[in-house]
Design a protein around this motif. Structure first.
Motif, mmCIF file in Angstrom:
data_model
loop_
_atom_site.group_PDB
_atom_site.id
_atom_site.type_symbol
_atom_site.label_atom_id
_atom_site.label_comp_id
_atom_site.label_asym_id
_atom_site.label_seq_id
_atom_site.Cartn_x
_atom_site.Cartn_y
_atom_site.Cartn_z
ATOM 1 N N GLU A 1 41.094 30.752 38.692
ATOM 2 C CA GLU A 1 41.708 32.062 38.493
ATOM 3 C C GLU A 1 42.902 31.953 37.551
ATOM 4 O OE1 GLU A 1 43.766 35.755 40.951
ATOM 5 O OE2 GLU A 1 42.513 34.320 42.044
ATOM 6 N N ALA B 1 41.311 39.781 39.700
ATOM 7 C CA ALA B 1 40.704 38.447 39.733
ATOM 8 C C ALA B 1 40.630 37.912 41.162
ATOM 9 C CB ALA B 1 41.483 37.500 38.845
ATOM 10 N N TYR C 1 36.282 37.075 37.428
ATOM 11 C CA TYR C 1 36.865 38.367 37.073
ATOM 12 C C TYR C 1 35.843 39.187 36.300
ATOM 13 C CZ TYR C 1 39.509 41.904 34.535
ATOM 14 O OH TYR C 1 39.945 43.107 34.016
#
Length: 318
Positions: A124, A156, A279
């Motif tokens: 992330e 995300a 994401y």
């Protein structure tokens, strides 16, 4: 240098491809201690040696975040510095970076520094760093970039698939009962970063195929569709590639990268661990996420700082 992108070593990358002009990228290493041995999470770290030492040792083991001085060195190098840290619920890295940011902006008012508590780690963080790099390329202003990256992080997500939980439990980063129970029944655990940036178990399975099916199902549940994915692994390329294939099968438009975990994430994910950051634009914004309030607070501080700068200029002109 105009821009500097800085992250602690939990981001699991060393370099940034196709970096924006007049922009630097640096990672600041954690240190891992196993008994009397100290390992620095930089490009010289022998992860195999560290892992062997960890499994062979009965002594206490732990990690230490970078001190403020390391961050301060980087923040002084550019006009605009933006930093990313592992979740503040898991480490003092965010606090350390914020101390440095305050010192730099106090002693050098012309400098602009912003620190993101990602409430996450690994993949992330990679996605957020690469997104930031793209915004810098577009030529956006500092404040607009901060807002856009903050919004990106609110969408995300992070998941992890582990077969060992020893170090997470020992160091207090995971509930002891949940971690030990998973190991006792020989289950692979599926976890995620909670809204507070803590570790929570969201599933369990025997065998990779069932676990990978759960990962894909969770991605779908959270609204993922043809976005970006970073899969980090500790000595488990086979599972990473299988997961990549399953994601591409369901969402052919996905952009997926596989990376090897660096020292800190290898230490906590342990052997065969996999960490997934993902994401897509259509994922929902979590307004109850701690990051929402955190980013709002710091945006207000930046607005106040900019107001003082304008007032200072007005005084000088008059």
């Amino acid at each position: 240098m105009k821009w500097n992108i800085v992250a602690d070593s939990s981001c699991d990358i060393f370099t940034l491809k196709d970096i924006a002009p007049d922009t630097g990228f640096t990672t600041i290493p954690f240190e891992i201690t196993i008994g009397e041995k100290n390992f620095v999470d930089d490009e010289n770290l022998d992860i195999e040696e560290m892992m062997q030492a960890m499994y062979a040792s009965k002594a206490a083991a732990g990690s230490a975040c970078p001190g403020p001085g390391k961050w301060e060195e980087e923040f002084l190098k550019a006009d605009y510095s933006i930093a990313f840290t592992i979740s503040s619920s898991l480490s003092g890295s965010f606090s350390s970076a914020n101390v440095a940011a305050h010192e730099v902006m106090t002693s050098h008012p012309e400098k602009n520094v912003y620190v993101f508590d990602t409430l996450s780690t690994s993949g992330e963080m990679v996605l957020a760093i690469e997104y930031l790099n793209g915004l810098i390329k577009e030529g956006l202003e500092f404040e607009e970039i901060i807002d856009k990256v903050g919004e990106y992080l609110l969408k995300a997500r992070l998941m992890f698939a582990l077969s060992k939980f020893t170090n997470l439990v020992k160091t207090g980063r995971m509930n002891k009962v949940a971690g030990l129970a998973a190991e006792l029944i020989s289950m692979r655990g599926l976890g995620a970063a909670s809204r507070e940036g803590k570790i929570k178990i969201i599933g369990k399975a025997r065998g990779d195929n069932k676990l990978i099916a759960q990962i894909v199902a969770e991605m779908e549940r959270t609204g993922y569709e043809n976005g970006s994915v970073v899969i980090g692994h500790r000595n488990n390329l086979r599972s990473a590639e299988t997961l990549k294939a399953k994601i591409e099968e369901k969402w052919p438009g996905s952009k997926i990268r596989i990376i090897e975990l660096r020292g800190l994430c290898s230490f906590y994910a342990e052997d065969k661990g996999v960490i997934i950051g993902y994401y897509s634009d259509n994922m929902t914004v979590r307004t109850d996420d701690h990051r929402f309030h955190l980013n709002l607070k710091f945006n207000i501080n930046n607005i106040f700082k900019n107001y003082l700068k304008k007032e200072d200029k007005s005084d000088k002109q008059s």
